[in-house]
Design a protein around this motif. Structure first.
Motif, PDB file in Angstrom:
ATOM      1  N   LEU A  29       0.827  -1.212   0.000  1.00 33.64           N
ATOM      2  CA  LEU A  29       0.000   0.000   0.000  1.00 33.64           C
ATOM      3  C   LEU A  29       0.863   1.265   0.000  1.00 33.64           C
ATOM      4  CD1 LEU A  29      -2.759  -1.065   2.563  1.00 33.64           C
ATOM      5  CD2 LEU A  29      -2.991  -0.887   0.079  1.00 33.64           C
ATOM      6  N   VAL A  30       1.939   1.247   0.777  1.00 35.29           N
ATOM      7  CA  VAL A  30       2.844   2.402   0.808  1.00 35.29           C
ATOM      8  C   VAL A  30       3.484   2.610  -0.560  1.00 35.29           C
ATOM      9  CG1 VAL A  30       4.983   3.304   1.800  1.00 35.29           C
ATOM     10  CG2 VAL A  30       3.298   2.219   3.279  1.00 35.29           C
ATOM     11  N   HIS A  31       3.903   1.506  -1.170  1.00 29.54           N
ATOM     12  CA  HIS A  31       4.554   1.606  -2.479  1.00 29.54           C
ATOM     13  C   HIS A  31       3.587   2.133  -3.530  1.00 29.54           C
ATOM     14  CE1 HIS A  31       7.560  -0.433  -5.418  1.00 29.54           C
ATOM     15  NE2 HIS A  31       8.030   0.710  -4.987  1.00 29.54           N
ATOM     16  N   MET A  32       2.348   1.675  -3.493  1.00 33.76           N
ATOM     17  CA  MET A  32       1.351   2.081  -4.477  1.00 33.76           C
ATOM     18  C   MET A  32       1.069   3.575  -4.396  1.00 33.76           C
ATOM     19  SD  MET A  32      -2.519   0.632  -5.085  1.00 33.76           S
ATOM     20  CE  MET A  32      -3.096   1.108  -3.467  1.00 33.76           C
ATOM     21  N   THR A  33       1.026   4.112  -3.186  1.00 32.30           N
ATOM     22  CA  THR A  33       0.652   5.515  -3.022  1.00 32.30           C
ATOM     23  C   THR A  33       1.851   6.448  -3.073  1.00 32.30           C
ATOM     24  OG1 THR A  33       0.697   5.152  -0.609  1.00 32.30           O
ATOM     25  CG2 THR A  33      -1.440   4.985  -1.727  1.00 32.30           C
ATOM     26  N   GLY A  85       2.436  -3.133  -6.117  1.00 34.14           N
ATOM     27  CA  GLY A  85       1.927  -1.861  -5.614  1.00 34.14           C
ATOM     28  C   GLY A  85       2.329  -0.722  -6.523  1.00 34.14           C
ATOM     29  N   ASN A  86       3.558  -0.778  -7.023  1.00 35.21           N
ATOM     30  CA  ASN A  86       4.060   0.224  -7.959  1.00 35.21           C
ATOM     31  C   ASN A  86       3.247   0.228  -9.245  1.00 35.21           C
ATOM     32  OD1 ASN A  86       5.823   1.070 -10.302  1.00 35.21           O
ATOM     33  ND2 ASN A  86       7.228   1.602  -8.642  1.00 35.21           N
ATOM     34  N   THR A  87       3.081  -0.935  -9.836  1.00 37.17           N
ATOM     35  CA  THR A  87       2.394  -1.015 -11.122  1.00 37.17           C
ATOM     36  C   THR A  87       0.908  -0.683 -11.007  1.00 37.17           C
ATOM     37  OG1 THR A  87       2.138  -3.411 -10.807  1.00 37.17           O
ATOM     38  CG2 THR A  87       4.039  -2.672 -12.081  1.00 37.17           C
ATOM     39  N   LEU A  88       0.270  -1.102  -9.911  1.00 38.71           N
ATOM     40  CA  LEU A  88      -1.137  -0.752  -9.724  1.00 38.71           C
ATOM     41  C   LEU A  88      -1.296   0.748  -9.512  1.00 38.71           C
ATOM     42  CD1 LEU A  88      -2.503  -3.648  -7.496  1.00 38.71           C
ATOM     43  CD2 LEU A  88      -3.171  -3.100  -9.837  1.00 38.71           C
ATOM     44  N   GLY A  89      -0.346   1.355  -8.799  1.00 35.44           N
ATOM     45  CA  GLY A  89      -0.394   2.801  -8.611  1.00 35.44           C
ATOM     46  C   GLY A  89      -0.305   3.540  -9.932  1.00 35.44           C
ATOM     47  N   GLY A 106      -1.139   2.289 -12.874  1.00 32.30           N
ATOM     48  CA  GLY A 106      -2.372   2.007 -13.603  1.00 32.30           C
ATOM     49  C   GLY A 106      -3.522   2.872 -13.141  1.00 32.30           C
ATOM     50  N   LEU A 107      -3.669   3.023 -11.821  1.00 30.51           N
ATOM     51  CA  LEU A 107      -4.738   3.875 -11.293  1.00 30.51           C
ATOM     52  C   LEU A 107      -4.525   5.321 -11.690  1.00 30.51           C
ATOM     53  CD1 LEU A 107      -5.085   2.332  -7.715  1.00 30.51           C
ATOM     54  CD2 LEU A 107      -6.726   2.158  -9.590  1.00 30.51           C
ATOM     55  N   ALA A 108      -3.274   5.781 -11.645  1.00 31.27           N
ATOM     56  CA  ALA A 108      -2.982   7.166 -12.011  1.00 31.27           C
ATOM     57  C   ALA A 108      -3.335   7.440 -13.469  1.00 31.27           C
ATOM     58  CB  ALA A 108      -1.512   7.480 -11.749  1.00 31.27           C
ATOM     59  N   LEU A 109      -2.960   6.534 -14.357  1.00 29.58           N
ATOM     60  CA  LEU A 109      -3.215   6.734 -15.782  1.00 29.58           C
ATOM     61  C   LEU A 109      -4.684   6.559 -16.140  1.00 29.58           C
ATOM     62  CD1 LEU A 109      -0.128   4.944 -17.375  1.00 29.58           C
ATOM     63  CD2 LEU A 109      -0.496   7.397 -17.123  1.00 29.58           C
ATOM     64  N   SER A 110      -5.364   5.658 -15.456  1.00 31.50           N
ATOM     65  CA  SER A 110      -6.744   5.344 -15.810  1.00 31.50           C
ATOM     66  C   SER A 110      -7.756   6.336 -15.237  1.00 31.50           C
ATOM     67  CB  SER A 110      -7.103   3.939 -15.320  1.00 31.50           C
ATOM     68  OG  SER A 110      -6.311   2.970 -15.940  1.00 31.50           O
ATOM     69  N   LEU A 111      -7.489   6.835 -14.025  1.00 32.36           N
ATOM     70  CA  LEU A 111      -8.492   7.609 -13.312  1.00 32.36           C
ATOM     71  C   LEU A 111      -8.244   9.111 -13.294  1.00 32.36           C
ATOM     72  CD1 LEU A 111      -8.999   5.336 -10.149  1.00 32.36           C
ATOM     73  CD2 LEU A 111     -10.354   5.377 -12.254  1.00 32.36           C
ATOM     74  N   SER A 112      -6.981   9.520 -13.328  1.00 33.56           N
ATOM     75  CA  SER A 112      -6.646  10.913 -13.006  1.00 33.56           C
ATOM     76  C   SER A 112      -7.279  11.918 -13.957  1.00 33.56           C
ATOM     77  CB  SER A 112      -5.126  11.095 -12.993  1.00 33.56           C
ATOM     78  OG  SER A 112      -4.531  10.253 -12.040  1.00 33.56           O
ATOM     79  N   ALA A 113      -7.083  11.746 -15.259  1.00 33.01           N
ATOM     80  CA  ALA A 113      -7.565  12.725 -16.235  1.00 33.01           C
ATOM     81  C   ALA A 113      -8.962  12.406 -16.748  1.00 33.01           C
ATOM     82  CB  ALA A 113      -6.591  12.813 -17.415  1.00 33.01           C
ATOM     83  N   PRO A 165       0.405  -0.438 -17.198  1.00 31.80           N
ATOM     84  CA  PRO A 165       0.835  -0.686 -15.821  1.00 31.80           C
ATOM     85  C   PRO A 165       0.063  -1.792 -15.125  1.00 31.80           C
ATOM     86  CG  PRO A 165      -0.317   1.411 -15.998  1.00 31.80           C
ATOM     87  CD  PRO A 165      -0.058   0.949 -17.387  1.00 31.80           C
ATOM     88  N   PHE A 166      -1.218  -1.978 -15.476  1.00 31.99           N
ATOM     89  CA  PHE A 166      -1.943  -3.094 -14.877  1.00 31.99           C
ATOM     90  C   PHE A 166      -1.333  -4.423 -15.323  1.00 31.99           C
ATOM     91  CE2 PHE A 166      -5.844  -0.230 -14.441  1.00 31.99           C
ATOM     92  CZ  PHE A 166      -5.598  -0.018 -13.092  1.00 31.99           C
ATOM     93  N   ALA A 167      -0.904  -4.483 -16.589  1.00 29.70           N
ATOM     94  CA  ALA A 167      -0.189  -5.674 -17.048  1.00 29.70           C
ATOM     95  C   ALA A 167       1.135  -5.820 -16.292  1.00 29.70           C
ATOM     96  CB  ALA A 167       0.070  -5.580 -18.555  1.00 29.70           C
ATOM     97  N   GLY A 168       1.730  -4.669 -15.927  1.00 23.90           N
ATOM     98  CA  GLY A 168       2.953  -4.703 -15.142  1.00 23.90           C
ATOM     99  C   GLY A 168       2.773  -5.404 -13.813  1.00 23.90           C
ATOM    100  N   THR A 169       1.559  -5.390 -13.293  1.00 26.17           N
ATOM    101  CA  THR A 169       1.279  -6.104 -12.043  1.00 26.17           C
ATOM    102  C   THR A 169       1.503  -7.605 -12.222  1.00 26.17           C
ATOM    103  OG1 THR A 169      -0.359  -4.435 -11.439  1.00 26.17           O
ATOM    104  CG2 THR A 169      -0.480  -6.552 -10.302  1.00 26.17           C
TER     105      THR A 169
END
Length: 424
Positions: free
Chosen positions: A23-27, A149-153, A155-162, A274-278
């Motif tokens: 969780l720390v790594h993801m955020t 955690g890194n890759t999911l972070g 993925g979430l940044a790219l998918s949700l942010s903009a 990045p989700f594939a990176g997971t």
């Protein structure tokens, strides 16, 4: 560095540690950083600059990590990683949450540099935490889960942010305030619930029969020279820098690669890579646990380069998706393999894992800085075809460096009969 014979409680608790580290790594390491890429055009409008200039705000974090991860890793060798990681995450969260208060390009660069102080403490010490709790036979699994955690972070940044978040909460400033707040809360959670292993919870070295130790109180003046003298160090640094050039250089311009194609690419699809990176972050390290570390490294390099090139020249939407799956899984797996290296190189002492992690990650960021900037400039000046070659090509040189790494492992090939117990 094969380890066995942990207490039953230690074996259970190490999974709690790994979950919170995830969780720390993801955020604090990726979510707050990678959101800059999809939000750069909205930021550019408000700041009154070309979007290419926002790439400097993104690259400033890579640049800052060149200087902060080395002392950050050394802090974890000298002091408790509990406080190093927790306070670093809180600092990163606060720095991200206050981006709204700096409405100029210079101000945004300054905030990026402040955030890197926290990221630079967190990142190398999470590597050390996993090395302290997991035996060599499961180190790929532990570091792989950490890297997800890194890759999911990302993925979430790219998918949700903009897309969803920008529409829902109204501005890029609010998106960063949300991400920063979440990051700070996770850091506080770490401070409350995570501790270092006790003696009976540490993996045991099969060569000595003693618990694996990575002591606190190791002076920087001792740890840094020892790491720099190790034969693997210059090759590991060069290899990681070239790989980071390709990984972060491609992420910095991924939205522009998508826009350059004749077919439409929805915003949410950018999270595919990045989700594939997971998956890659789990599979390549597990493969290296089962076979060899070199196999995981080689597969990661080839897949990353091929995927980036195919992303830029994809003739259709399905091929574009396939390319992102290949580059994402390979990049995530390769990044996870770099997290394994400090704890598996035969010429790095366990007491110096934090410092080695800091040295490796700090200098590797030079590649991320250069790759992000040059990739964007090549795209702007010469188009996608040239940009993908500039971004993908350097990591292939890593194939020449892998044989130079002392990856025989500390006790990796020792017969299990010498062990004082068994792995759980």
């Amino acid at each position: 560095m094969a380890h066995v014979n942990q207490s039953e409680g230690g074996v259970r608790y190490r999974w709690v540690v790994l979950l919170v580290a995830f969780l720390v790594h993801m955020t604090s390491v990726t979510l707050v950083w990678q959101a800059l890429s999809p939000l750069k055009k909205q930021m550019a409008v408000d700041l009154g600059v070309p979007w290419q200039d926002i790439a400097v705000v993104y690259a400033a974090i890579s640049f800052g990590l060149v200087f902060t991860q080395l002392p950050g890793g050394a802090l974890g060798d000298k002091y408790s990683v509990r406080y190093a990681v927790g306070l670093g995450a809180v600092l990163t969260g606060v720095a991200t949450a206050v981006r709204f208060a700096f409405p100029t390009l210079t101000g945004q660069i300054a905030v990026s540099l402040l955030a890197t102080v926290g990221i630079g403490i967190v990142n190398p010490n999470l590597i050390k935490v996993v090395t302290e709790w997991f035996p060599s036979s499961q180190l790929g699994l532990g570091q792989g889960v950490l890297m997800t955690g890194n890759t999911l972070g990302i993925g979430l940044a790219l998918s949700l942010s903009a897309g969803f978040l920008l529409t829902t909460i109204g501005s890029w400033q609010n998106v960063f305030a949300l991400y920063g707040g979440i990051t700070a809360v996770v850091g506080i959670f770490w401070l409350l619930f995570v501790r270092s292993p006790r003696k009976d919870e540490r993996p045991t070295n099969v060569e000595t029969g003693l618990p694996f130790t990575s002591s606190e109180g190791v002076p920087f003046r001792d740890s840094l020279p020892a790491v720099l003298r190790s034969p693997s160090t210059p090759w590991a640094i060069s290899f990681a820098a070239l790989a980071y050039w390709s990984v972060f250089g491609s992420l910095a311009v991924l939205p522009e690669y998508a826009d350059a194609h004749a077919f439409a690419v929805p915003e949410y699809v950018l999270g595919v890579s990045p989700f594939a990176g997971t998956a890659g972050a789990l599979l390549l390290p597990l493969l290296s646990d089962r076979y060899t570390r070199r196999l995981g490294l080689n597969l990661g390099i080839v897949g990353l380069a091929a995927g980036i090139i195919l992303t830029g020249v994809a003739p259709s939407f399905p091929v574009f998706i396939l390319a992102m799956l290949v580059s994402g899984s390979s990049g995530g797996g390769l990044a996870a393999m770099f997290y394994i290296l400090p704890g598996e190189l035969a010429d790095i002492d366990p007491n110096h894992v934090g410092t080695m992690s800091g040295v490796l990650l700090s200098l590797a960021q030079l590649g991320a800085v250069v790759g992000s900037i040059i990739g964007a400039q090549a795209l702007s000046s010469y188009g996608v075809e040239v940009s993908v070659i500039v971004v993908a090509g350097p990591c292939l040189l890593g194939l020449l460096m892998i044989p130079r790494l002392h990856l025989d492992g500390r006790g990796e090939d020792q017969p299990t009969a010498t062990a004082v117990g068994t792995d759980d």
